[in-house]
Design a protein around this motif. Structure first.
Motif, PDB file in Angstrom:
ATOM      1  N   PRO A  73      32.150  38.376  37.459  1.00 34.88           N
ATOM      2  CA  PRO A  73      29.883  38.377  37.693  1.00 34.88           C
ATOM      3  C   PRO A  73      29.393  38.949  39.012  1.00 34.88           C
ATOM      4  N   THR A  74      30.771  38.580  39.998  1.00 36.03           N
ATOM      5  CA  THR A  74      29.861  39.010  41.430  1.00 36.03           C
ATOM      6  C   THR A  74      31.122  39.550  42.411  1.00 36.03           C
ATOM      7  N   VAL A  75      30.540  39.548  43.517  1.00 33.53           N
ATOM      8  CA  VAL A  75      31.574  40.872  44.181  1.00 33.53           C
ATOM      9  C   VAL A  75      32.475  39.911  44.884  1.00 33.53           C
ATOM     10  N   ALA A  76      31.998  38.501  45.153  1.00 35.71           N
ATOM     11  CA  ALA A  76      32.474  37.567  45.821  1.00 35.71           C
ATOM     12  C   ALA A  76      33.193  36.854  44.486  1.00 35.71           C
ATOM     13  N   ASP A  77      33.086  36.816  43.428  1.00 39.25           N
ATOM     14  CA  ASP A  77      34.384  36.415  42.507  1.00 39.25           C
ATOM     15  C   ASP A  77      35.153  37.943  42.236  1.00 39.25           C
ATOM     16  N   CYS A  78      34.916  39.027  42.438  1.00 36.60           N
ATOM     17  CA  CYS A  78      36.167  40.414  42.491  1.00 36.60           C
ATOM     18  C   CYS A  78      36.998  40.049  43.610  1.00 36.60           C
ATOM     19  N   GLU A  79      36.137  39.626  44.902  1.00 40.31           N
ATOM     20  CA  GLU A  79      36.815  40.036  46.000  1.00 40.31           C
ATOM     21  C   GLU A  79      38.427  38.501  45.934  1.00 40.31           C
ATOM     22  N   GLN A  80      38.429  37.520  45.054  1.00 41.44           N
ATOM     23  CA  GLN A  80      39.062  36.699  45.385  1.00 41.44           C
ATOM     24  C   GLN A  80      40.220  36.768  44.592  1.00 41.44           C
ATOM     25  N   ILE A  81      39.411  37.989  43.429  1.00 39.60           N
ATOM     26  CA  ILE A  81      40.909  38.785  42.995  1.00 39.60           C
ATOM     27  C   ILE A  81      41.641  39.686  43.243  1.00 39.60           C
ATOM     28  N   VAL A  82      40.546  40.380  44.270  1.00 39.03           N
ATOM     29  CA  VAL A  82      42.063  41.390  45.040  1.00 39.03           C
ATOM     30  C   VAL A  82      42.701  40.537  46.126  1.00 39.03           C
ATOM     31  N   GLU A  83      42.089  39.566  46.583  1.00 39.69           N
ATOM     32  CA  GLU A  83      43.012  39.133  47.663  1.00 39.69           C
ATOM     33  C   GLU A  83      44.206  38.747  47.144  1.00 39.69           C
ATOM     34  N   VAL A  84      44.143  38.046  45.753  1.00 45.72           N
ATOM     35  CA  VAL A  84      44.810  37.478  44.981  1.00 45.72           C
ATOM     36  C   VAL A  84      46.203  38.609  44.753  1.00 45.72           C
ATOM     37  N   ALA A  85      45.640  39.323  44.099  1.00 47.69           N
ATOM     38  CA  ALA A  85      46.216  40.548  43.717  1.00 47.69           C
ATOM     39  C   ALA A  85      46.648  41.563  44.544  1.00 47.69           C
ATOM     40  N   ASN A  86      46.377  41.313  45.393  1.00 48.62           N
ATOM     41  CA  ASN A  86      46.795  42.590  47.139  1.00 48.62           C
ATOM     42  C   ASN A  86      48.292  41.831  47.260  1.00 48.62           C
ATOM     43  N   ASN A  87      48.727  40.502  47.175  1.00 48.87           N
ATOM     44  CA  ASN A  87      50.064  39.812  47.814  1.00 48.87           C
ATOM     45  C   ASN A  87      50.647  39.430  45.467  1.00 48.87           C
ATOM     46  N   ALA A  88      50.088  39.855  45.135  1.00 46.10           N
ATOM     47  CA  ALA A  88      50.982  39.752  43.841  1.00 46.10           C
ATOM     48  C   ALA A  88      51.895  40.450  43.498  1.00 46.10           C
ATOM     49  N   LYS A  89      52.859  39.744  42.507  1.00 40.46           N
ATOM     50  CA  LYS A  89      54.124  40.247  42.469  1.00 40.46           C
ATOM     51  C   LYS A  89      53.678  41.807  41.223  1.00 40.46           C
ATOM     52  N   GLY A  90      53.014  41.488  39.631  1.00 45.10           N
ATOM     53  CA  GLY A  90      52.957  41.701  39.115  1.00 45.10           C
ATOM     54  C   GLY A  90      51.754  43.107  39.514  1.00 45.10           C
ATOM     55  N   PHE A  91      51.848  43.784  38.642  1.00 45.67           N
ATOM     56  CA  PHE A  91      50.646  45.075  38.780  1.00 45.67           C
ATOM     57  C   PHE A  91      49.126  44.957  38.938  1.00 45.67           C
ATOM     58  N   PHE A  92      47.648  44.817  39.048  1.00 45.38           N
ATOM     59  CA  PHE A  92      46.339  44.785  38.060  1.00 45.38           C
ATOM     60  C   PHE A  92      45.728  45.799  38.119  1.00 45.38           C
ATOM     61  N   MET A  93      45.136  45.907  37.420  1.00 47.68           N
ATOM     62  CA  MET A  93      44.382  46.641  36.314  1.00 47.68           C
ATOM     63  C   MET A  93      43.231  46.348  35.873  1.00 47.68           C
ATOM     64  N   VAL A  94      42.134  47.129  36.300  1.00 43.26           N
ATOM     65  CA  VAL A  94      40.742  46.857  35.749  1.00 43.26           C
ATOM     66  C   VAL A  94      40.485  47.735  34.318  1.00 43.26           C
ATOM     67  N   GLY A  95      40.342  47.716  32.953  1.00 46.78           N
ATOM     68  CA  GLY A  95      40.234  48.963  32.151  1.00 46.78           C
ATOM     69  C   GLY A  95      38.463  49.464  31.946  1.00 46.78           C
ATOM     70  N   HIS A  96      38.768  50.358  32.910  1.00 47.24           N
ATOM     71  CA  HIS A  96      37.824  51.374  33.273  1.00 47.24           C
ATOM     72  C   HIS A  96      38.025  52.517  32.611  1.00 47.24           C
ATOM     73  N   ILE A  97      37.448  52.638  30.855  1.00 49.18           N
ATOM     74  CA  ILE A  97      38.234  53.243  30.061  1.00 49.18           C
ATOM     75  C   ILE A  97      37.926  54.160  30.343  1.00 49.18           C
ATOM     76  N   CYS A  98      37.167  55.199  30.700  1.00 45.10           N
ATOM     77  CA  CYS A  98      35.837  56.197  31.009  1.00 45.10           C
ATOM     78  C   CYS A  98      36.453  57.134  31.778  1.00 45.10           C
ATOM     79  N   ARG A  99      37.695  56.575  31.872  1.00 46.44           N
ATOM     80  CA  ARG A  99      38.327  57.225  33.090  1.00 46.44           C
ATOM     81  C   ARG A  99      39.444  57.718  32.167  1.00 46.44           C
ATOM     82  N   PHE A 100      39.766  57.117  31.545  1.00 45.08           N
ATOM     83  CA  PHE A 100      40.473  57.548  30.676  1.00 45.08           C
ATOM     84  C   PHE A 100      40.815  59.179  29.525  1.00 45.08           C
ATOM     85  N   ASP A 101      38.808  58.591  29.389  1.00 37.63           N
ATOM     86  CA  ASP A 101      38.262  60.129  28.292  1.00 37.63           C
ATOM     87  C   ASP A 101      38.602  61.689  28.403  1.00 37.63           C
TER      88      ASP A 101
END
Length: 335
Positions: free
Chosen positions: A103-131
């Motif tokens: 919902p907020t940039v602050a929430d997003c930044e927390q997710i991204v910080e963890v994703a940057n150090n995570a073992k697994g890949f992370f992607m947000v499903g912006h489906i239109c980029r695949f149209d």
């Protein structure tokens, strides 16, 4: 992954779109739909039995502890995205998180910080980029065929019957306007400088039924996002989505509303979805399946997803979050 090299996938959240995710995943040969999770036991058992899935969880943490699962789709309420995504990334899973990221940039930044150090890949499903209509347009822009972008306008409008089922969870601008905000930033490779917005709230739900946001980008272009979930229930469109991009040397127009098929029967005229997740004769194909296959292939080939980055997903949230604040205050917000 399994010995057959199939990616083992779990779905967390079995609302309408979570079920669409699960149905698509179950039909992809390279993917094994291996686990499902929702807090509603009856719903869980119903979909699990229909799709032949035996690993069923009412607590997402138990699914994340399952070492047999490689990837999770998170298709829950937006307010649950941050905590579940962070827990999933910390568990070592690859994570496909439905948009908006949070919902907020602050929430997003927390997710991204963890994703940057995570073992697994992370992607947000912006489906239109695949149209394919969108990706061909992006290619034309990158080839310089329309020159420098100076103006963009998008509309993405839905029936109020759909709006009434969703608007207690999210606003039209954050829920659908974010698609076009993301595409405009992707097309232009620019950043937002200022945002102004207005919203309308004719319905009885928690969030506004529609809104317009105008942004000035740091390359000088003007970008307008329109999202109104208040079309008449008789509208023929599954979704009236169009995007105009004007450059110094040309223009392009993407029409995702009139998808090439009109059916006129006793119930009236309808233009059904033929691209995103159509299901002719009981089998899915389309853009959602393309997105799921793309992420599965990234996992299988150990390649970081490049179609959309976490930073780009966060930028789209930032624009729509600012639009919401602007609509509430009447102010022009500067980045």
């Amino acid at each position: 992954m399994s010995q057959s090299n199939r990616v083992r996938w779990g779905v967390i959240g079995l609302g309408w779109f979570g079920e669409v995710h699960a149905d698509n995943l179950a039909e992809i040969p390279e993917i094994e739909l291996a686990a499902l999770c929702t807090r509603r036991p009856e719903r869980l058992n119903e979909i699990g039995e229909r799709l032949g899935v035996n690993r069923l969880y009412t607590d997402y943490r138990e699914l994340l502890a399952d070492t047999e699962i490689d990837v999770v789709s998170i298709t829950t309420h937006i307010n649950d995205h941050r905590d579940i995504a962070i827990d999933a990334l910390r568990s070592g899973k690859h994570v496909l998180l439905e948009k908006p990221m949070a919902p907020t940039v602050a929430d997003c930044e927390q997710i991204v910080e963890v994703a940057n150090n995570a073992k697994g890949f992370f992607m947000v499903g912006h489906i239109c980029r695949f149209d394919p209509r969108v990706t061909i347009a992006k290619q034309a822009i990158d080839e310089g065929r329309i020159g420098k972008i100076i103006s963009m306008h998008a509309r993405r409008n839905l029936s109020k019957a759909i709006g009434q089922t969703v608007l207690d969870d999210i606003s039209a601008l954050m829920g659908d306007g974010i698609h076009d905000a993301d595409l405009m930033l992707w097309f232009s490779q620019a950043n937002v400088s200022t945002v102004y917005a207005q919203e309308v709230h004719p319905g009885q739900n928690k969030f506004p039924d529609g809104g317009w946001s105008i942004a000035r980008l740091d390359n000088g272009a003007v970008a307008v996002v329109e999202s109104v979930w208040h079309l008449p229930e008789s509208t023929p469109y599954a979704i009236d989505a169009r995007l105009e991009v004007i450059g110094t040397e040309g223009a392009l127009y993407i029409n995702c509303g009139e998808a090439g098929l009109t059916i006129h029967d006793a119930q009236g005229v309808k233009m059904p979805d033929t691209m995103y997740w159509p299901r002719p004769f009981g089998n899915y194909f389309g853009v959602l399946k393309e997105e799921l296959c793309y992420f599965a292939n990234c996992v299988r080939n150990n390649e970081v997803p490049k179609r959309i980055t976490p930073a780009e997903s966060c930028a789209a949230v930032a624009w729509m979050e600012a639009a919401t604040e602007s609509a509430q205050t009447g102010s022009v917000l500067r980045f």
